[in-house]
Design a protein around this motif. Structure first.
Motif, PDB file in Angstrom:
ATOM      1  N   VAL A 527       0.958  -1.012   0.078  1.00 29.33           N
ATOM      2  CA  VAL A 527      -0.002   0.037  -0.074  1.00 29.33           C
ATOM      3  C   VAL A 527       0.817   1.329   0.018  1.00 29.33           C
ATOM      4  O   VAL A 527       1.874   1.294   0.966  1.00 29.33           O
ATOM      5  CB  VAL A 527      -0.844   0.086   1.290  1.00 29.33           C
ATOM      6  N   ILE A 528       0.581   1.873  -0.937  1.00 30.91           N
ATOM      7  CA  ILE A 528       1.337   3.289  -1.097  1.00 30.91           C
ATOM      8  C   ILE A 528       0.338   4.505  -0.889  1.00 30.91           C
ATOM      9  O   ILE A 528      -0.549   4.638  -1.660  1.00 30.91           O
ATOM     10  CB  ILE A 528       1.914   3.590  -2.209  1.00 30.91           C
ATOM     11  N   VAL A 529       0.658   5.646   0.027  1.00 27.40           N
ATOM     12  CA  VAL A 529      -0.127   6.598   0.022  1.00 27.40           C
ATOM     13  C   VAL A 529       0.544   7.769  -0.271  1.00 27.40           C
ATOM     14  O   VAL A 529       1.706   8.176   0.248  1.00 27.40           O
ATOM     15  CB  VAL A 529      -0.657   6.628   1.584  1.00 27.40           C
ATOM     16  N   ASN A 530       0.352   8.755  -1.035  1.00 29.65           N
ATOM     17  CA  ASN A 530       0.934   9.979  -1.380  1.00 29.65           C
ATOM     18  C   ASN A 530       0.094  11.212  -1.074  1.00 29.65           C
ATOM     19  O   ASN A 530      -1.231  11.262  -1.584  1.00 29.65           O
ATOM     20  CB  ASN A 530       1.253   9.908  -2.923  1.00 29.65           C
ATOM     21  N   ASN A 531       0.382  12.384  -0.472  1.00 27.61           N
ATOM     22  CA  ASN A 531      -0.135  13.536  -0.568  1.00 27.61           C
ATOM     23  C   ASN A 531      -0.315  14.073  -1.860  1.00 27.61           C
ATOM     24  O   ASN A 531       0.789  13.948  -2.591  1.00 27.61           O
ATOM     25  CB  ASN A 531       0.521  14.328   0.389  1.00 27.61           C
ATOM     26  N   VAL A 532      -1.225  14.678  -2.511  1.00 27.49           N
ATOM     27  CA  VAL A 532      -1.599  15.179  -3.414  1.00 27.49           C
ATOM     28  C   VAL A 532      -1.195  16.679  -3.741  1.00 27.49           C
ATOM     29  O   VAL A 532      -1.508  17.413  -3.094  1.00 27.49           O
ATOM     30  CB  VAL A 532      -2.900  14.897  -4.382  1.00 27.49           C
ATOM     31  N   GLY A 533      -0.238  16.894  -4.475  1.00 26.13           N
ATOM     32  CA  GLY A 533       0.282  18.159  -4.535  1.00 26.13           C
ATOM     33  C   GLY A 533       1.059  18.733  -3.266  1.00 26.13           C
ATOM     34  O   GLY A 533       1.463  19.878  -3.073  1.00 26.13           O
ATOM     35  N   GLN A 534       1.548  17.728  -2.521  1.00 25.24           N
ATOM     36  CA  GLN A 534       2.291  18.105  -1.413  1.00 25.24           C
ATOM     37  C   GLN A 534       3.274  17.169  -1.224  1.00 25.24           C
ATOM     38  O   GLN A 534       3.319  15.804  -1.793  1.00 25.24           O
ATOM     39  CB  GLN A 534       1.549  18.224  -0.082  1.00 25.24           C
ATOM     40  N   ASN A 535       4.479  17.291  -0.262  1.00 30.61           N
ATOM     41  CA  ASN A 535       5.495  16.241  -0.089  1.00 30.61           C
ATOM     42  C   ASN A 535       4.708  15.252   0.882  1.00 30.61           C
ATOM     43  O   ASN A 535       3.968  15.668   1.811  1.00 30.61           O
ATOM     44  CB  ASN A 535       6.694  16.857   0.639  1.00 30.61           C
ATOM     45  N   GLY A 536       5.127  13.987   0.768  1.00 31.21           N
ATOM     46  CA  GLY A 536       4.475  12.803   1.848  1.00 31.21           C
ATOM     47  C   GLY A 536       4.534  11.820   0.931  1.00 31.21           C
ATOM     48  O   GLY A 536       3.565  11.687   0.057  1.00 31.21           O
ATOM     49  N   ARG A 537       4.943  10.591   1.085  1.00 35.00           N
ATOM     50  CA  ARG A 537       4.751   9.290   0.813  1.00 35.00           C
ATOM     51  C   ARG A 537       5.136   8.351   1.984  1.00 35.00           C
ATOM     52  O   ARG A 537       6.097   8.286   2.723  1.00 35.00           O
ATOM     53  CB  ARG A 537       5.920   8.984  -0.419  1.00 35.00           C
ATOM     54  N   TRP A 538       4.296   7.433   2.055  1.00 35.90           N
ATOM     55  CA  TRP A 538       4.266   6.291   3.128  1.00 35.90           C
ATOM     56  C   TRP A 538       3.859   5.163   2.565  1.00 35.90           C
ATOM     57  O   TRP A 538       2.959   4.991   1.529  1.00 35.90           O
ATOM     58  CB  TRP A 538       3.224   6.557   4.265  1.00 35.90           C
ATOM     59  N   THR A 539       4.417   3.995   2.969  1.00 39.61           N
ATOM     60  CA  THR A 539       4.176   2.630   2.505  1.00 39.61           C
ATOM     61  C   THR A 539       3.836   1.465   3.682  1.00 39.61           C
ATOM     62  O   THR A 539       4.508   1.843   4.617  1.00 39.61           O
ATOM     63  CB  THR A 539       5.404   2.082   1.625  1.00 39.61           C
ATOM     64  N   ALA A 540       3.093   0.591   3.442  1.00 39.19           N
ATOM     65  CA  ALA A 540       2.662  -0.435   4.349  1.00 39.19           C
ATOM     66  C   ALA A 540       2.499  -1.854   3.588  1.00 39.19           C
ATOM     67  O   ALA A 540       2.304  -1.695   2.394  1.00 39.19           O
ATOM     68  CB  ALA A 540       1.586  -0.145   5.312  1.00 39.19           C
ATOM     69  N   LEU A 541       2.374  -2.869   4.250  1.00 40.31           N
ATOM     70  CA  LEU A 541       1.894  -4.168   3.691  1.00 40.31           C
ATOM     71  C   LEU A 541       0.831  -4.639   4.523  1.00 40.31           C
ATOM     72  O   LEU A 541       0.760  -4.221   5.807  1.00 40.31           O
ATOM     73  CB  LEU A 541       3.076  -5.287   3.880  1.00 40.31           C
ATOM     74  N   THR A 542      -0.206  -5.082   3.909  1.00 41.43           N
ATOM     75  CA  THR A 542      -1.417  -5.421   4.389  1.00 41.43           C
ATOM     76  C   THR A 542      -1.154  -6.806   5.432  1.00 41.43           C
ATOM     77  O   THR A 542      -0.529  -7.364   5.056  1.00 41.43           O
ATOM     78  CB  THR A 542      -2.539  -5.982   3.356  1.00 41.43           C
ATOM     79  N   ASN A 543      -2.157  -6.936   6.298  1.00 40.51           N
ATOM     80  CA  ASN A 543      -1.937  -7.827   7.181  1.00 40.51           C
ATOM     81  C   ASN A 543      -2.749  -9.308   6.814  1.00 40.51           C
ATOM     82  O   ASN A 543      -3.096  -9.050   5.609  1.00 40.51           O
ATOM     83  CB  ASN A 543      -2.345  -7.568   8.653  1.00 40.51           C
TER      84      ASN A 543
END
Length: 952
Positions: A527-543
């Motif tokens: 799973v990858i989450v990005n802020n749109v138009g801003q800095n910020g990126r996070w990742t995770a794996l589903t359980n």
């Protein structure tokens, strides 16, 4: 549940993909290079989903008149019960059948009654009951007259415990479970929320209840079953104070216990002696008890036991001796005191007077002599830890090493946010006092991860995984603990059919990833989450439950969330603003068929057509008058899946007809009109395909027999249809401003008209109406306002298509339903086609991986813009494989492909030639991108299609 998902949503999702790629009216793209349009969905087979044997069944017997009823009409699958059949003309030798099994030991009691023993069967369900007379072999049948059922069994509830607040979803296992099953938790009744197809598992939500254990009773038509002591409610149990904390040896005083979970069914012990519980109050935060007698003065433990557990306060109560005697100290209470001082310390003994002094680690306390047996003192501030006590009177002293424990009080005032997903990982702020590095925070012994201790009043922590429901937060250190009851609510963020919902993103995003064909959770998805138009990126794996939570202070709305997993299509929700996303990943390999299946026994329809002889014969000698006898079809676009009306569904005069069809719910349609004689001859000689022949019909009049429900093998031999519905109405029909009139826009427009028969399905009139204009006069229509039947309408489907081979192919579709023809009918509105700006056709993907597009003007001109889309669907394909899907809000016109993390390169865009298909969708009725599921796509009203080919 999974099987249900597989049949409903999985099929729906593939059907949508096929509809968007083939045209929702079953008209395939006509572009010169078909490979450019193929979106990787499986072939669209509109034929009947299972094979139908078109052989003709034997003649049906005459209507039964001698078999009336059977009672009782239910039995367990074990059979063995005696049943009685009621009818007439029963004679010795008659045979009774229940389903395909003979009823055992038949006994003719009279010409009107037969008794027999029900045979056992392997599976539950309804069965026909038949009687066969020995003289002539005539069989009479009561359809579905007898039911076999599995006797109800209840094995267990899982989990078998819940907080007293209830609301937990439980799984009930057993046999013979059905919809409508009632479950009694003690005396509280609830109904199951769902039952799996096997009847061996059901979901039920437990009610609120008093802490304790109750029997669970399960009831339905199949019986009743009890799970003894099958369920328990509990709550946090803690004893905070005892008021007063001392009493005489004789006992009998009323003492108030203060804490949490102090229910009336508690048992309280002072030492080894049980106290008498008087009453519980203040929501089980107070418990009044009568103290038991004691043998010797001094401290005793106070222990409370109830269904929520056990809790002990060591040396929590002090018995004192009311007799007189020389100086002695018997004990002191409480043994745990706050470090900030000001607390009461009670000391019991003998011979106390005004000269008695109390010292705690060389600090003298202010004390009052209540009696020669009791001292009341006030503590002073003291460092956290153990402390010794000395009580002196003149030359006499009593030393109590490490008798007291001083602690820094812990309190919890607030937890924010107060709810989060069951996957855990929600970042929470805990506010209170007395927090330190060693403080442990837990939900039912599951520790929170402390991220930061800001100060003694503020902590940032991350929640653990937990089941859904409210839960208390415990904070404890070496010397102190506290509980905040029902401090946090866990919830399951899954949307069963995928989609978005919830509150606005406030630092947390709960992501669930499921298989689009089975509905099963997908563990290990990135799973990858990005802020749109801003800095910020996070990742995770589903359980293991296919869930992950991204919770960070810099996470802002709007955000883009992507899920990827090997052998699945990577999928992104773009610009979402709510906290819950369920992402549906479709297998890159299309689902295979069901394999070989047994042919379904067909349905035979026969009867009479009347009114054909009353129609005017064609004046053109090249035409003949015919009548086709057909049935309606289940979906607007699957008319071609119907079998030709064999063996005798093509008539040239009034008389009998006979056709063989598949089972289902439908209407029988007779359509009469004129057809070229040469086409009829060519069809009869096998030189003209049926649908080419059928589409040449010029309708004049039709007739209907509605509401036919047919099971495999059914025979209907009494269907009479009168040709009494004229096809002489006309309509002025226009397409609602599709893109057109400019280069690259659609230049060919089509109309399809379909009769919507409600529960009977649809009947496509299959009129070929097309041209380079968007307004048409349509003839040979039924005038529904003159029909006796209600609930029938005309479904108008419109298409707009780019046919110039020198331009990129574009397509659009829209639908409108009406039940009157006395005004202009507008199909649509159409959603505009798009021109994809990035990546450019035959170009290279830009280095920032942006996709951008703009709308193409409507054919009605610049002053009448096309209808804006509710959402866009982008699909990147390679050959027959869909690699990446994007769902984008309708107001947006660009998005960016995120970079997938390490280990997910196989799911990223590969190098080489690719195709990007862009669909703009319009949903009928209210639609919000941040509150939709894929079931909303059932309300698809219009869509447009554009594409580019590019290299990555």
């Amino acid at each position: 549940m999974t099987a249900c998902f597989n049949r409903s949503f999985g099929i729906l999702f593939w059907a949508l993909c096929v509809c968007l790629s083939m045209g929702c009216d079953n008209t395939a793209y006509q572009d010169g290079d078909a490979s450019l349009i193929d979106v990787g969905a499986p072939g669209y087979d509109q034929s009947v989903s299972q094979p139908v044997d078109l052989g003709v069944t034997p003649d049906a017997t005459e209507l039964a008149t001698r078999l009336n009823s059977i009672f009782p009409n239910r039995s367990t699958v074990d059979g063995g019960i005696s049943v009685r059949l009621v009818g007439s003309e029963f004679v010795a030798g008659v045979q009774v059948m229940i389903g395909s099994e003979p009823c055992r030991a038949p006994e003719v009691l009279s010409p009107n009654h037969i008794r027999c023993i029900v045979p056992p069967v392997a599976e539950s369900g309804r069965r026909d009951v038949s009687v066969v007379w020995p003289q002539d072999g005539v069989r009479e049948t009561l359809e579905d007259a007898f039911s076999y059922f599995i006797p109800l069994e209840a094995d267990r509830l899982q989990p078998a415990t819940s907080p007293a607040t209830g609301g937990i979803l439980l799984t009930l296992t057993g046999r013979g479970l059905t919809e409508g099953t009632e479950v009694f938790f003690g005396a509280q009744r609830v109904r199951v929320e769902s039952v799996d197809e096997s009847g061996e598992s059901a979901l039920v939500r437990c009610p609120e209840g008093e802490p304790g254990t109750v029997d669970v009773t399960v009831r339905n038509l199949n019986g009743s079953a009890v799970i003894p002591n099958g369920f328990s409610w509990y709550e946090d149990l803690m004893l905070e104070s005892i008021e007063p904390p001392w009493g005489p040896l004789a006992g009998g005083d009323i003492v108030r216990l203060v804490g949490i979970g102090l229910s009336a069914n508690s048992r309280v012990y002072f030492g080894e002696q049980e106290a008498v519980v008087v009453e519980s109050g203040l929501g089980r935060r107070s418990l009044r008890v009568q103290t038991p007698a004691a043998q010797i003065p001094g401290n005793v433990d106070v222990r409370i036991e109830n269904p929520s557990g056990e809790y002990t306060v060591e040396d929590g109560f002090l018995y004192f001796d009311e007799s007189n005697g020389g100086f002695a100290v018997h004990g002191m209470v409480p043994r745990r005191l706050p470090t900030d001082g000001g607390a009461s310390l009670f000391i019991a003994g003998l011979g106390f007077d005004d000269n008695t002094q109390v010292w705690v680690d060389d600090i003298r306390l202010n004390c009052v002599t209540d009696s020669p047996q009791r001292l009341s003192c006030i503590t002073r501030p003291h460092p956290q830890g153990l402390a010794s006590v000395v009580i002196s009177q003149g030359a006499s002293e009593s030393d109590w090493p490490d008798a007291l424990t001083f602690y820094s009080p812990i309190e919890i005032y607030d937890v924010s946010p107060a709810r989060g997903g069951v996957a855990g990982g929600t970042r929470v702020a805990i506010v209170g006092r007395g927090f330190e590095v060693s403080t442990r925070f837990s939900f039912e012994d599951r520790d929170l991860e402390v991220i930061e201790l800001i100060d003694e009043q503020n902590v940032i922590a991350r929640t653990p995984e937990h089941r859904a429901g409210w839960i208390s937060l415990k904070a404890e250190s070496e010397f102190a603990q506290t509980i905040m009851p029902m401090a946090f609510e866990y919830f399951d963020p899954t949307a069963q059919f995928g989609g978005l919902w919830g509150e606005p993103i406030d630092g947390s995003l709960n992501v669930t990833v499921i298989d689009g064909m089975t509905g099963a959770p997908l563990p290990g998805a990135q799973v990858i989450v990005n802020n749109v138009g801003q800095n910020g990126r996070w990742t995770a794996l589903t359980n293991e439950q296919g869930q992950a939570t991204i919770s960070e202070p810099d996470l802002r709305l709007p955000a883009a969330v992507t899920a990827s997993l090997e052998e699945y299509t990577t999928t992104t929700f773009e610009r979402l603003t709510v906290e819950n996303a369920t992402i549906v990943l479709m297998p890159q390999v299309p689902p295979m068929g069901m394999g070989d299946m047994e042919p379904i026994e067909p349905v035979r329809l026969s009867g009479q057509i009347r009114g054909l002889d009353l129609l005017e014969k064609p004046t053109n000698e090249g035409f003949v008058l015919v009548c086709f006898v057909e049935t309606s079809h289940s979906e607007p676009g699957n008319r071609l899946g119907a079998s030709p009306p064999l063996p005798n569904g093509l008539l040239v005069e009034d008389g009998p007809f006979e056709i063989v069809v598949g089972p289902g719910e439908f209407a029988v349609v007779a359509m009469a009109g004129y057809i070229p004689a040469v086409m009829k001859i060519g069809y009869e000689e096998g030189q003209v395909p049926y649908w080419t022949f059928r589409d040449a019909l010029q309708p004049v009049r039709m007739g209907l027999r509605r509401f036919v429900t047919a099971s495999p093998g059914d025979v209907f031999d009494d269907i009479e249809i009168a040709l009494d519905l004229d096809m002489d109405a006309s309509a002025d029909v226009r397409l609602g401003n599709p893109s057109g009139g400019v280069r690259g826009a659609p230049d060919l427009f089509r109309i399809h008209v379909i009769l919507d028969l409600g529960s009977d399905g649809f009947y496509d009139l299959r009129y070929p109406i097309s041209g380079d204009v968007t307004r048409f006069e349509v003839d040979a229509l039924p005038n529904l306002s003159e029909w006796p039947d209600m609930g029938i309408s005309l479904r108008w489907e419109g298409e707009a298509e780019q046919t110039n081979p020198d331009e990129l192919y574009r397509y659009a579709w829209a639908v409108t339903s009406v039940d009157i023809l006395d005004e202009v009918i507008t199909i649509g509105p159409f959603v505009g086609n798009t021109e994809i700006l990035e990546p450019r056709h035959q170009g290279q993907m830009n280095p920032f991986r942006w996709v951008e597009w703009r709308g193409i003007a409507g054919i009605d001109g610049p002053m009448a813009p096309t209808e804006p889309a509710d959402l866009h669907l982008s699909r990147v394909i390679s050959g027959q494989t869909t690699l990446w899907t994007h769902w984008v809000p309708g107001a947006a016109n660009r998005f960016q492909f995120p970079q997938l993390g390490a280990g997910a390169q196989q799911q990223d865009l590969p190098e080489g030639p690719l195709q990007l298909n862009l669909y703009s969708l319009l949903i009928d009725g209210p639609f919000e991108f941040d509150d939709f599921t894929f079931n909303d796509l059932n309300r698809l009203k219009a869509y447009s299609f554009s594409y580019v080919s590019f290299r990555n």
